[in-house]
Design a protein around this motif. Sequence first.
Motif, PDB file in Angstrom:
ATOM      1  N   CYS A  10     -10.514   6.292   6.258  1.00  0.00           N
ATOM      2  CA  CYS A  10      -9.398   6.580   5.543  1.00  0.00           C
ATOM      3  C   CYS A  10      -9.381   5.879   4.286  1.00  0.00           C
ATOM      4  O   CYS A  10      -8.878   6.382   3.268  1.00  0.00           O
ATOM      5  N   ARG A  21     -12.508   7.228  13.787  1.00  0.00           N
ATOM      6  CA  ARG A  21     -11.907   6.264  13.955  1.00  0.00           C
ATOM      7  C   ARG A  21     -11.159   6.407  15.468  1.00  0.00           C
ATOM      8  O   ARG A  21     -10.858   7.489  15.910  1.00  0.00           O
ATOM      9  N   HIS A  23      -7.471   5.023  17.516  1.00  0.00           N
ATOM     10  CA  HIS A  23      -6.403   4.285  17.503  1.00  0.00           C
ATOM     11  C   HIS A  23      -6.081   3.948  18.995  1.00  0.00           C
ATOM     12  O   HIS A  23      -6.044   4.912  19.933  1.00  0.00           O
ATOM     13  N   LYS A 187      -3.996  -0.998   2.301  1.00  0.00           N
ATOM     14  CA  LYS A 187      -3.334   0.313   2.113  1.00  0.00           C
ATOM     15  C   LYS A 187      -2.153   0.485   1.994  1.00  0.00           C
ATOM     16  O   LYS A 187      -1.428  -0.243   3.075  1.00  0.00           O
ATOM     17  N   MET A 254      -5.022   7.858  -1.755  1.00  0.00           N
ATOM     18  CA  MET A 254      -5.744   8.503  -0.785  1.00  0.00           C
ATOM     19  C   MET A 254      -5.205  10.075  -0.818  1.00  0.00           C
ATOM     20  O   MET A 254      -3.761  10.233  -0.945  1.00  0.00           O
ATOM     21  N   CYS A 257      -5.161  12.229   4.176  1.00  0.00           N
ATOM     22  CA  CYS A 257      -4.789  11.724   5.306  1.00  0.00           C
ATOM     23  C   CYS A 257      -4.382  12.915   6.217  1.00  0.00           C
ATOM     24  O   CYS A 257      -3.790  14.013   5.947  1.00  0.00           O
ATOM     25  N   LYS A 258      -4.574  12.813   7.637  1.00  0.00           N
ATOM     26  CA  LYS A 258      -4.196  13.714   8.405  1.00  0.00           C
ATOM     27  C   LYS A 258      -2.900  13.624   9.217  1.00  0.00           C
ATOM     28  O   LYS A 258      -2.874  14.030  10.358  1.00  0.00           O
ATOM     29  N   CYS A 260      -2.124  10.995  11.721  1.00  0.00           N
ATOM     30  CA  CYS A 260      -2.708  11.016  13.079  1.00  0.00           C
ATOM     31  C   CYS A 260      -1.535  10.486  14.003  1.00  0.00           C
ATOM     32  O   CYS A 260      -0.706   9.840  13.810  1.00  0.00           O
ATOM     33  N   LEU A 268     -11.716  12.378  10.997  1.00  0.00           N
ATOM     34  CA  LEU A 268     -10.234  12.775  10.796  1.00  0.00           C
ATOM     35  C   LEU A 268     -10.341  14.030  10.836  1.00  0.00           C
ATOM     36  O   LEU A 268      -9.198  14.622  11.229  1.00  0.00           O
TER      37      LEU A 268
HETATM   38 FE1  SF4 Z   1      -6.282   7.744   8.522  1.00  0.00          FE
HETATM   39 FE2  SF4 Z   1      -5.119   9.051  10.140  1.00  0.00          FE
HETATM   40 FE3  SF4 Z   1      -4.125   6.909   9.466  1.00  0.00          FE
HETATM   41 FE4  SF4 Z   1      -4.126   8.793   7.523  1.00  0.00          FE
HETATM   42  S1  SF4 Z   1      -2.820   8.582   9.776  1.00  0.00           S
HETATM   43  S2  SF4 Z   1      -4.660   6.879   7.233  1.00  0.00           S
HETATM   44  S3  SF4 Z   1      -6.057   9.870   8.281  1.00  0.00           S
HETATM   45  S4  SF4 Z   1      -5.873   7.205  10.789  1.00  0.00           S
END
Ligand code: SF4
Length: 285
Positions: A10, A21, A23, A187, A254, A257-258, A260, A268
């Motif tokens: 990310c 990654r 979560h 971030k 950035m 971003c997906k 997530c 991703l």
């Molecule tokens: Fe990364 Fe997904 Fe978080 Fe966006 S939502 S910063 S792509 S882990």
Amino acid sequence: MIKDTTKHPCFNKETAGSCGRVHLPVAPKCNIQCNYCNRKYDCVNESRPGVTSGVLKPFQAAEYMDKVLEKEPRITVAGIAGPGDPFANPAETLETMRLLNERHPHLLFCLSSNGMGILPYLDDIAELGVSHVTITISAVDPAIGAKIYSWVKDGNVVYRGEKGAEILLDRQLKAIKGLKERGITVKINSIVIPGINDEHIVEVAKVCSALGADIQNMIPLKPTADTPFAGIPEPGRETVLPLRKEAEGFIEQMTHCKRCRADAVGLLGDDQSVALCGTLRACSK
Ligand code: SF4
Ligand code: SF4
């Protein structure tokens, strides 16, 4: 252990095709209420923040992590992003990080928080080797924040309106400073909400960058049923791209971003949370 902190997909787009990654959904409670958030859905067919197939206790998250790494060895980052807030569930969050440190010290550790409850834990975060933290800041003016948050909870006291937004903002800005003092990459996630903060979001970039934040992630609002913002249309590229362009004069942006889920897993661009939901559910029993 020296870790290659560039291997966070990310924070470094170049690694998004090779580094994944996970979560770990160990944090169900939240200490604020955003007007776009609905965590009531527990659905494998929906992909957005706040959604998960289950909630894990720290020891279950550690077992799940073992299984995930067997199936997806490209994972380089283990993070906690809800489904609520990591620091509305500090015991679970820190214990999970401690277990991961013991079992998988080669991974990068990442936390994503609204910043409300993080300040007492900054030293723990640094000591546990967390290298990347995201703070979601969508307003740096309490008058605008008051439109985004319906309440903010500090201990047992609930604040609404500008008072709540002011307390939250104060913690968020202190969090950026404290994290940077500890050498952590920061971030800022900023939700772009048309008519609410779209004309203010470059100011968020300015303020956060001045405090040392490293990168901003402007996330278009995803209107969600049964929330006060359900009727606001999702902003398109024509709204978000110019804002990113303007903000990149202050802070790196950035762009990949997906949005997530709280139990996202994999690359991703190749999320496997649905494929692995059976594994997660088995670990949560
Ligand atoms: Fe990364 Fe997904 Fe978080 Fe966006 S939502 S910063 S792509 S882990
Ligand atoms: Fe939902 Fe996150 Fe906002 Fe909490 S901080 S209400 S989990 S979006």
